[in-house]
Design a protein around this motif. Structure first.
Motif, PDB file in Angstrom:
ATOM      1  N   MET A 177       0.854  -1.168   0.000  1.00  0.00           N
ATOM      2  CA  MET A 177       0.000   0.000   0.000  1.00  0.00           C
ATOM      3  C   MET A 177       0.903   1.235   0.000  1.00  0.00           C
ATOM      4  O   MET A 177       1.883   1.297   0.718  1.00  0.00           O
ATOM      5  N   THR A 178       0.555   2.238  -0.782  1.00  0.00           N
ATOM      6  CA  THR A 178       1.291   3.499  -0.808  1.00  0.00           C
ATOM      7  C   THR A 178       0.362   4.619  -0.361  1.00  0.00           C
ATOM      8  O   THR A 178      -0.739   4.768  -0.885  1.00  0.00           O
ATOM      9  N   VAL A 179       0.798   5.382   0.609  1.00  0.00           N
ATOM     10  CA  VAL A 179       0.025   6.504   1.135  1.00  0.00           C
ATOM     11  C   VAL A 179       0.919   7.737   1.112  1.00  0.00           C
ATOM     12  O   VAL A 179       1.981   7.751   1.734  1.00  0.00           O
ATOM     13  N   ARG A 180       0.481   8.743   0.374  1.00  0.00           N
ATOM     14  CA  ARG A 180       1.244   9.997   0.258  1.00  0.00           C
ATOM     15  C   ARG A 180       2.707   9.754  -0.064  1.00  0.00           C
ATOM     16  O   ARG A 180       3.604  10.336   0.542  1.00  0.00           O
ATOM     17  N   GLY A 181       2.966   8.846  -0.989  1.00  0.00           N
ATOM     18  CA  GLY A 181       4.320   8.565  -1.414  1.00  0.00           C
ATOM     19  C   GLY A 181       5.106   7.616  -0.531  1.00  0.00           C
ATOM     20  O   GLY A 181       6.235   7.279  -0.830  1.00  0.00           O
ATOM     21  N   ARG A 182       4.511   7.183   0.598  1.00  0.00           N
ATOM     22  CA  ARG A 182       5.177   6.248   1.501  1.00  0.00           C
ATOM     23  C   ARG A 182       4.597   4.854   1.309  1.00  0.00           C
ATOM     24  O   ARG A 182       3.396   4.691   1.192  1.00  0.00           O
ATOM     25  N   LYS A 183       5.474   3.859   1.329  1.00  0.00           N
ATOM     26  CA  LYS A 183       5.015   2.485   1.202  1.00  0.00           C
ATOM     27  C   LYS A 183       4.794   1.886   2.582  1.00  0.00           C
ATOM     28  O   LYS A 183       5.639   2.008   3.463  1.00  0.00           O
ATOM     29  N   TYR A 184       3.630   1.280   2.758  1.00  0.00           N
ATOM     30  CA  TYR A 184       3.292   0.597   3.993  1.00  0.00           C
ATOM     31  C   TYR A 184       3.150  -0.886   3.689  1.00  0.00           C
ATOM     32  O   TYR A 184       2.317  -1.273   2.884  1.00  0.00           O
ATOM     33  N   GLY A 185       3.968  -1.720   4.346  1.00  0.00           N
ATOM     34  CA  GLY A 185       3.894  -3.157   4.148  1.00  0.00           C
ATOM     35  C   GLY A 185       3.091  -3.830   5.241  1.00  0.00           C
ATOM     36  O   GLY A 185       3.187  -5.025   5.428  1.00  0.00           O
ATOM     37  N   TYR A 186       2.330  -3.054   5.978  1.00  0.00           N
ATOM     38  CA  TYR A 186       1.543  -3.578   7.082  1.00  0.00           C
ATOM     39  C   TYR A 186       0.272  -2.743   7.191  1.00  0.00           C
ATOM     40  O   TYR A 186       0.222  -1.609   6.720  1.00  0.00           O
ATOM     41  N   PRO A 187      -0.767  -3.290   7.815  1.00  0.00           N
ATOM     42  CA  PRO A 187      -2.021  -2.534   7.923  1.00  0.00           C
ATOM     43  C   PRO A 187      -1.899  -1.402   8.938  1.00  0.00           C
ATOM     44  O   PRO A 187      -0.953  -1.360   9.739  1.00  0.00           O
ATOM     45  N   ARG A 188      -2.839  -0.499   8.893  1.00  0.00           N
ATOM     46  CA  ARG A 188      -2.949   0.533   9.915  1.00  0.00           C
ATOM     47  C   ARG A 188      -4.410   0.641  10.297  1.00  0.00           C
ATOM     48  O   ARG A 188      -5.287   0.187   9.573  1.00  0.00           O
ATOM     49  N   TYR A 189      -4.658   1.214  11.434  1.00  0.00           N
ATOM     50  CA  TYR A 189      -6.016   1.358  11.931  1.00  0.00           C
ATOM     51  C   TYR A 189      -6.448   2.807  11.821  1.00  0.00           C
ATOM     52  O   TYR A 189      -5.663   3.714  12.106  1.00  0.00           O
ATOM     53  N   MET A 190      -7.696   3.018  11.429  1.00  0.00           N
ATOM     54  CA  MET A 190      -8.297   4.351  11.379  1.00  0.00           C
ATOM     55  C   MET A 190      -9.590   4.292  12.180  1.00  0.00           C
ATOM     56  O   MET A 190     -10.370   3.346  12.050  1.00  0.00           O
ATOM     57  N   PHE A 191      -9.807   5.285  13.012  1.00  0.00           N
ATOM     58  CA  PHE A 191     -11.036   5.391  13.790  1.00  0.00           C
ATOM     59  C   PHE A 191     -11.619   6.764  13.525  1.00  0.00           C
ATOM     60  O   PHE A 191     -10.945   7.771  13.755  1.00  0.00           O
ATOM     61  N   VAL A 192     -12.839   6.793  13.004  1.00  0.00           N
ATOM     62  CA  VAL A 192     -13.495   8.058  12.667  1.00  0.00           C
ATOM     63  C   VAL A 192     -14.795   8.154  13.442  1.00  0.00           C
ATOM     64  O   VAL A 192     -15.592   7.211  13.442  1.00  0.00           O
ATOM     65  N   ASN A 207     -11.839  14.639  13.284  1.00  0.00           N
ATOM     66  CA  ASN A 207     -12.692  13.513  13.652  1.00  0.00           C
ATOM     67  C   ASN A 207     -12.085  12.158  13.290  1.00  0.00           C
ATOM     68  O   ASN A 207     -12.787  11.162  13.210  1.00  0.00           O
ATOM     69  N   SER A 208     -10.781  12.115  13.056  1.00  0.00           N
ATOM     70  CA  SER A 208     -10.142  10.887  12.587  1.00  0.00           C
ATOM     71  C   SER A 208      -8.826  10.633  13.322  1.00  0.00           C
ATOM     72  O   SER A 208      -7.947  11.483  13.352  1.00  0.00           O
ATOM     73  N   LEU A 209      -8.721   9.451  13.877  1.00  0.00           N
ATOM     74  CA  LEU A 209      -7.544   9.030  14.628  1.00  0.00           C
ATOM     75  C   LEU A 209      -6.902   7.869  13.883  1.00  0.00           C
ATOM     76  O   LEU A 209      -7.614   7.005  13.373  1.00  0.00           O
ATOM     77  N   SER A 210      -5.580   7.846  13.822  1.00  0.00           N
ATOM     78  CA  SER A 210      -4.908   6.731  13.157  1.00  0.00           C
ATOM     79  C   SER A 210      -3.877   6.097  14.072  1.00  0.00           C
ATOM     80  O   SER A 210      -3.245   6.764  14.891  1.00  0.00           O
ATOM     81  N   VAL A 211      -3.738   4.799  13.911  1.00  0.00           N
ATOM     82  CA  VAL A 211      -2.675   4.025  14.542  1.00  0.00           C
ATOM     83  C   VAL A 211      -1.910   3.430  13.367  1.00  0.00           C
ATOM     84  O   VAL A 211      -2.413   2.550  12.677  1.00  0.00           O
ATOM     85  N   ALA A 212      -0.708   3.974  13.110  1.00  0.00           N
ATOM     86  CA  ALA A 212      -0.008   3.584  11.890  1.00  0.00           C
ATOM     87  C   ALA A 212       1.432   3.136  12.107  1.00  0.00           C
ATOM     88  O   ALA A 212       2.010   2.529  11.214  1.00  0.00           O
ATOM     89  N   ARG A 232       4.363   0.829  13.018  1.00  0.00           N
ATOM     90  CA  ARG A 232       4.411  -0.633  12.960  1.00  0.00           C
ATOM     91  C   ARG A 232       4.234  -1.268  14.339  1.00  0.00           C
ATOM     92  O   ARG A 232       3.418  -2.169  14.527  1.00  0.00           O
ATOM     93  N   GLU A 233       4.976  -0.781  15.347  1.00  0.00           N
ATOM     94  CA  GLU A 233       4.889  -1.387  16.681  1.00  0.00           C
ATOM     95  C   GLU A 233       3.533  -1.126  17.332  1.00  0.00           C
ATOM     96  O   GLU A 233       3.026  -1.967  18.072  1.00  0.00           O
ATOM     97  N   ALA A 234       2.917   0.011  17.031  1.00  0.00           N
ATOM     98  CA  ALA A 234       1.595   0.323  17.579  1.00  0.00           C
ATOM     99  C   ALA A 234       0.528  -0.578  16.951  1.00  0.00           C
ATOM    100  O   ALA A 234      -0.376  -1.049  17.639  1.00  0.00           O
ATOM    101  N   VAL A 235       0.647  -0.818  15.650  1.00  0.00           N
ATOM    102  CA  VAL A 235      -0.305  -1.706  14.962  1.00  0.00           C
ATOM    103  C   VAL A 235      -0.188  -3.121  15.528  1.00  0.00           C
ATOM    104  O   VAL A 235      -1.200  -3.775  15.802  1.00  0.00           O
TER     105      VAL A 235
END
Length: 64
Positions: A1-16, A43-48, A50-53
């Protein structure tokens, strides 16, 4: 997954949620667990981080 030019090889959590009270409860619970989070919008919180996920996965189970 690429977000704003950064590659994420793991999931992240979003809470809205529009309720400041409910968002505060979420923040409080994550703080109790020692899980890093950030507000990416009013109105949006993220846990992104790696160690937090991984820590959140241990408490609620991995995302499917």
């Amino acid at each position: 997954m690429t977000v704003r030019g950064r590659k994420y090889g793991y999931p992240r959590y979003m809470f809205v949620n529009e309720s400041a009270d409910i968002m505060g409860l979420c923040q409080w619970a994550l703080d109790l667990l020692g899980i890093a989070w950030r507000m990416n919008r009013r109105n949006s919180l993220s846990v992104a981080r790696r160690e937090a996920v991984l820590a959140l996965d241990r408490h609620v189970g991995p995302k499917s």
